[in-house]
Design a protein around this motif. Structure first.
Motif, PDB file in Angstrom:
ATOM      1  N   VAL A 165       0.843  -1.202   0.000  1.00 35.71           N
ATOM      2  CA  VAL A 165       0.000   0.000   0.000  1.00 35.71           C
ATOM      3  C   VAL A 165       0.878   1.252   0.000  1.00 35.71           C
ATOM      4  O   VAL A 165       0.626   2.210  -0.741  1.00 35.71           O
ATOM      5  CB  VAL A 165      -0.950  -0.007   1.219  1.00 35.71           C
ATOM      6  N   LEU A 166       1.925   1.246   0.818  1.00 35.12           N
ATOM      7  CA  LEU A 166       2.843   2.388   0.852  1.00 35.12           C
ATOM      8  C   LEU A 166       3.538   2.570  -0.494  1.00 35.12           C
ATOM      9  O   LEU A 166       3.763   3.704  -0.953  1.00 35.12           O
ATOM     10  CB  LEU A 166       3.878   2.193   1.962  1.00 35.12           C
ATOM     11  N   PHE A 167       3.871   1.449  -1.135  1.00 36.75           N
ATOM     12  CA  PHE A 167       4.497   1.530  -2.457  1.00 36.75           C
ATOM     13  C   PHE A 167       3.540   2.193  -3.449  1.00 36.75           C
ATOM     14  O   PHE A 167       3.959   2.996  -4.306  1.00 36.75           O
ATOM     15  CB  PHE A 167       4.866   0.131  -2.940  1.00 36.75           C
ATOM     16  N   THR A 168       2.246   1.871  -3.327  1.00 29.87           N
ATOM     17  CA  THR A 168       1.251   2.469  -4.230  1.00 29.87           C
ATOM     18  C   THR A 168       1.238   3.987  -4.102  1.00 29.87           C
ATOM     19  O   THR A 168       1.193   4.719  -5.105  1.00 29.87           O
ATOM     20  CB  THR A 168      -0.150   1.911  -3.917  1.00 29.87           C
ATOM     21  N   PHE A 169       1.309   4.463  -2.875  1.00 30.08           N
ATOM     22  CA  PHE A 169       1.202   5.914  -2.652  1.00 30.08           C
ATOM     23  C   PHE A 169       2.521   6.647  -2.858  1.00 30.08           C
ATOM     24  O   PHE A 169       2.536   7.789  -3.324  1.00 30.08           O
ATOM     25  CB  PHE A 169       0.676   6.183  -1.241  1.00 30.08           C
ATOM     26  N   PHE A 170       3.636   6.010  -2.511  1.00 25.32           N
ATOM     27  CA  PHE A 170       4.918   6.733  -2.510  1.00 25.32           C
ATOM     28  C   PHE A 170       5.943   6.190  -3.502  1.00 25.32           C
ATOM     29  O   PHE A 170       7.003   6.783  -3.676  1.00 25.32           O
ATOM     30  CB  PHE A 170       5.532   6.701  -1.101  1.00 25.32           C
ATOM     31  N   GLY A 171       5.635   5.052  -4.143  1.00 25.30           N
ATOM     32  CA  GLY A 171       6.601   4.475  -5.079  1.00 25.30           C
ATOM     33  C   GLY A 171       6.907   5.386  -6.248  1.00 25.30           C
ATOM     34  O   GLY A 171       8.023   5.390  -6.776  1.00 25.30           O
ATOM     35  N   GLY A 172       5.927   6.173  -6.660  1.00 25.87           N
ATOM     36  CA  GLY A 172       6.135   7.055  -7.802  1.00 25.87           C
ATOM     37  C   GLY A 172       7.124   8.170  -7.556  1.00 25.87           C
ATOM     38  O   GLY A 172       7.577   8.822  -8.502  1.00 25.87           O
ATOM     39  N   TYR A 173       7.492   8.424  -6.298  1.00 21.69           N
ATOM     40  CA  TYR A 173       8.465   9.471  -5.986  1.00 21.69           C
ATOM     41  C   TYR A 173       9.897   9.045  -6.296  1.00 21.69           C
ATOM     42  O   TYR A 173      10.801   9.874  -6.327  1.00 21.69           O
ATOM     43  CB  TYR A 173       8.370   9.871  -4.512  1.00 21.69           C
ATOM     44  N   SER A 174      10.098   7.730  -6.505  1.00 15.35           N
ATOM     45  CA  SER A 174      11.437   7.233  -6.802  1.00 15.35           C
ATOM     46  C   SER A 174      11.663   7.223  -8.309  1.00 15.35           C
ATOM     47  O   SER A 174      10.890   6.622  -9.064  1.00 15.35           O
ATOM     48  CB  SER A 174      11.601   5.801  -6.249  1.00 15.35           C
ATOM     49  N   GLU A 175      12.722   7.875  -8.750  1.00 14.35           N
ATOM     50  CA  GLU A 175      13.027   7.918 -10.178  1.00 14.35           C
ATOM     51  C   GLU A 175      13.341   6.526 -10.706  1.00 14.35           C
ATOM     52  O   GLU A 175      12.960   6.160 -11.825  1.00 14.35           O
ATOM     53  CB  GLU A 175      14.209   8.856 -10.429  1.00 14.35           C
ATOM     54  N   TRP A 176      14.025   5.712  -9.873  1.00 15.00           N
ATOM     55  CA  TRP A 176      14.368   4.343 -10.271  1.00 15.00           C
ATOM     56  C   TRP A 176      13.104   3.527 -10.510  1.00 15.00           C
ATOM     57  O   TRP A 176      12.974   2.814 -11.503  1.00 15.00           O
ATOM     58  CB  TRP A 176      15.239   3.698  -9.185  1.00 15.00           C
TER      59      TRP A 176
END
Length: 875
Positions: A165-176
């Motif tokens: 769930v955290l990846f869904t919300f914040f994963g897009g902040y990582s350029e990689w």
């Protein structure tokens, strides 16, 4: 209460905490809880039957049919309610009453699930455009679900789901992450709607399978156990094997296999059989840790055994997209080999410790006679099956669908005959493990409960039997009719035996009905953890469909493995073990298959590994299940240690040592798919079984350091080498003769066009990576078709543009098998084209089985040397 009773109680407490709920309120709360359990079981039977359609047609009220279409939401509503009522929220929470905050959680759970039913038309009218109330309800539902998972299954699945769930919300902040997955992040509204308002997340395939199939199989197992079938399995195993050397341990293996086939939990399986077998093993000389470890190893392996496989078999049907009968076929051989090897390990342990079996009244049964009984049983079941098939096939042209009534009548007659014969013998009682252990006689034990096998026969018949006139039923319908048969037997077998004995039937009728009610309640309680787990596992599946998160895991493993295939498989095995810790079988499979299976498929293809998808799913499933006996979590080991009074960590370690043979199998069938009976003839299957069994027994002997006598270190190495030669003869052939002709350009197309229909064409695809632009390679496989290689490729959506000696590959057509596999990996519109670098076509070589000869010669040498040192008979 004795110490033994105390430890049995502790073991059952572990099962309650892990599976069925540790809270036991009194008064009206208890009645409400039991009523909800009954309502859930009755609801599941209702939607599996034809009643909804019949009632809707008879009354003209569509509500009855709508219950079926909305079943997933109602299923989760029941699971959330019972999880909240059955499991205390924290260790010090009340266990004899239900506190106010749990009533609040029950209300919120009902609101968040039933909202989807009440407002289903409005929700369908605004797909993706979620209202404020939709988002609020979704958030409440997600929170209540994770709380229910925490209280019923502990932290592991909550942590995994929360990370996604955290990846869904914040994963897009990582350029990689953005470069790897093309995922730029998600809004709160989009993500929550994806998880809760659609069938992509919580209410996805996993919860659907739980609703339509898994519940019925769990209910079937609960009714069978409550009626006495579980105890009958144990007693038959003791009667059959108990008098042999180390007999109780061998009986534990056999009984755990039989109960594990229809059980959805290795923990419950451990306690069901272990309560009786572990004390018996200790009485004949097994140390506490080894007694518990034998039970743990055999119980966890029950989750890998067809036809149910802890209900994971039905999820495999959906995820791998193959017929159920194929799943059973592929899983059969490894499971049988693994169990026979465990029996052999127990035998070797008994030899090393100089143990004997139980005393037995009457004639003792030798090993050869036991094998003959098994063979006779299989032949007898086969004969009965063919007889019924022949009868129904003969009646089908005359009676049409009415021939089913003849089959049901025959089943009823068989039941009455078996109950009448069983009535001549004393009822099969649960023995007190503290009494002097004696193996019961086989004939009265086997016959005294043989009618319990009829519902299992109904289940297997409906799942597997198919002829020109008869079709297999779906797993859901098969489980429904088997459950109906089991309900009939649970209610009637006691009063019928009383009638045949000339006794009063009043009390027996009441007990039979009580068994039926208690079975319904037990089935619902056993489903609580599975119900919420499949919902929570849907969060992981939903995250992957929304973000492509599995690509991140694949990239990490690819970097660590450095392209080395064995390192890749080892990393996946370890991660599957870690991910499987503390999860029930169904959630275990969903998690490891969603996260780890794509890694083997994508990263393995870059290293040249192309295997059927079922082999990949079986690989990760095997290691996920082994988590049940792997320290430090290993809940099955804790349950066994509670009975044996041994150390739970050492019990888990010893159990895993016994299960090394099981951990070996996935590596073997990845490289030798013959073990999964893929593309093998009947005769070849017999050869594969015999050779693989010998290899596994030698591996077991090597790990135990004992064969005919205590092995010297070099003998252990030789046994391991022989086992490897038998398991993977192709490895040695590959060293002296390349398995493929490596061809390029038009010559490769011409050679591929000469292949027979169905022959494999391996192709190495090379081109610029979609994200980085750097060259990358992957291997794909297409079957030859009609003597035209280009037509075979076109059939799979692959179009070639030959330019001189180069075979340029166009982007696969949308919706074709290779679109997702290649279009997301390669830049088909860059400056550098994507090409088929080479074809790899199988060569005509000498048979790999040639290497069996030196292996068996080496084995003969080891046997000759050890027989001279043997101090006791091998059996």
């Amino acid at each position: 209460m004795t110490d033994q009773d105390t430890h049995h109680s502790t073991a059952h407490d572990i099962v309650a905490e892990a599976d069925t709920g540790a809270r036991n309120p009194g008064g009206w709360e208890a009645l409400l809880f039991l009523g909800i359990c009954l309502a859930w079981s009755i609801f599941q039977l209702y939607i599996a039957s034809r009643l909804p359609g019949m009632l809707a047609q008879a009354t003209g009220i569509s509500f009855f049919a709508h219950l079926v279409t909305q079943a997933r939401f109602i299923h989760l509503a029941f699971a959330l309610t019972l999880a909240t009522l059955a499991f205390p929220l924290y260790k010090g929470a009340p266990s004899d009453r239900i506190p106010w905050y749990d009533w609040l959680l029950v209300a919120l759970g009902l609101i968040s699930t039933l909202y989807l039913i009440v407002f289903r038309l409005e929700i369908a009218a605004r797909p993706g455009l979620w209202s404020t109330s939709d988002v609020v309800i979704s958030a409440i539902g997600m929170v209540v679900l994770l709380i229910a998972v925490y209280r019923s299954l502990g932290l592991p699945l909550v942590v995994i789901a929360s990370v996604f769930v955290l990846f869904t919300f914040f994963g897009g902040y990582s350029e990689w992450v953005r470069n790897l997955t093309n995922y730029g992040g998600s809004s709160l509204s989009k993500a929550l709607g994806h998880y809760w308002m659609q069938t992509e997340g919580v209410f996805g395939v996993a919860l659907g399978v739980s609703t339509t199939m898994i519940f019925l199989f769990v209910l079937f197992g609960a009714l069978l156990d409550r009626a006495g079938g579980g105890n009958w399995f144990i007693k038959v195993a003791i009667a059959l094997l108990g008098a042999l050397r180390g007999g109780p341990a061998k009986a534990a293996v056999l009984s755990s296999m039989m109960t594990g086939m229809i059980s959805g939990s290795s923990i419950a399986n451990t306690v069901t059989t272990g309560t009786f077998t572990i004390p018996l093993m200790k009485r004949i000389g097994f140390p506490a840790e080894k007694a518990g470890a034998v039970e743990v190893a055999s119980s966890t392996n029950g989750q890998l055994t067809p036809p149910v496989m802890g209900a994971a078999a039905f999820l495999m049907v959906e995820y791998v997209n193959i017929p159920y009968i194929d799943v059973v076929k592929h899983a059969f051989l490894p499971a049988v080999i693994s169990y026979i090897a465990l029996l052999y390990i127990v035998h070797l342990e008994s030899l090393k410790m100089g143990l004997e079996g139980l005393e037995k009244k009457g004639r003792k049964i030798g090993v050869l006679l036991i094998l003959l009984l098994f063979l006779t049983g299989f032949i007898g079941l086969g004969a009965i099956t063919f007889l019924v098939i022949g009868l129904r096939s003969a009646l089908q042209p005359l009676m049409g669908d009415g021939s089913i009534y003849v089959a049901v009548a025959l089943l009823g007659v068989a039941y009455l005959v078996l109950v009448a014969i069983a009535a001549r013998y004393p009822d099969i009682e649960i023995d007190d493990p503290e009494q002097a252990p004696v193996a019961p006689r086989l004939t009265p034990t086997l016959i005294g409960g043989a009618y319990f096998a009829l519902p299992i026969f109904v289940l297997v018949w409906n799942l597997m039997v198919s002829t020109d006139h008869l079709d297999r039923l779906s797993p859901a319908l098969s489980a429904f009719w088997a459950t109906i048969a089991m309900i009939f037997i649970a209610v009637t077998h006691r009063p019928l035996k009383a009638i045949f004995r000339g006794q009063q039937v009043g009390n027996e009728t009441a007990e039979g009905f009580g068994d039926f009610i208690q079975g319904l309640i037990a089935g619902a309680r056993n489903m609580i953890g599975i119900g919420v787990a499949t919902g929570a596992a849907g969060i992981i599946v939903g995250t992957i469909s929304l973000t492509g998160a599995h690509q991140v895991i694949g990239q990490v493993i690819e970097v660590i493995s450095g392209g080395n295939l064995m390192v890749l498989l080892f990393l996946v095995a370890v991660l599957s073990l870690i991910l499987g810790m503390g999860l029930p079988t169904t959630a275990n499979y969903i998690v490891v298959s969603s996260l780890m299976a794509p890694v083997i498929v994508s990263v393995g293809a870059q290293a040249g590994l192309v295997v059927p998808l079922i082999a990949v799913h079986m690989f990760v499933f095997y290691f996920g299940i082994l988590a049940d006996d792997t320290p430090p979590v290993g809940l099955a080991a804790y349950a066994a240690a509670a009975i044996s009074r041994g150390d739970p960590i050492m019990t888990g370690v010893q159990g895993f040592m016994y299960d090394i043979r099981t951990a070996l199998l996935p590596f073997l069938f990845i490289f030798n798919t013959d073990l999964l009976l893929i593309n093998v003839t009947f005769f070849h299957a017999i050869v594969v079984f015999c050779v693989s069994l010998v290899a596994m027994l030698l591996f077991a002997a090597a790990t135990q350091g004992y064969f005919f006598a205590k092995s010297r270190w070099w003998e252990t190495l030789v046994l391991l080498f022989i086992a490897f030669m038998l398991f993977r003869p192709g490895f040695f052939l590959d060293q002296i003769d390349d398995p493929y002709d490596h061809l390029t350009g038009p010559a490769a197309l011409e050679a591929a066009s000469a292949l027979e229909d169905g022959a494999p064409m391996r192709m190495v695809v090379t081109g610029p990576d979609y994200d980085t632009g750097k060259p990358r390679s992957t291997t794909i496989l297409v079957r030859a078709m009609g003597g035209d290689a280009e037509a075979a490729l076109m059939d799979k959506g692959l179009m070639l543009l030959p330019e001189g000696e180069t075979l340029i590959l166009e982007e696969p057509m949308f919706g074709t098998p290779f679109f997702e596999k290649l279009a997301n990996q390669y830049d088909f519109y860059g400056d550098e084209p994507v090409v088929i670098e080479q074809f790899e076509l199988e060569r005509d070589r000498m048979p790999k089985e040639v290497f069996f000869l030196p292996a068996f010669l080496l084995l003969a040498g080891v046997i000759f040397l050890q027989r001279r040192r043997a101090t006791q008979p091998a059996f």
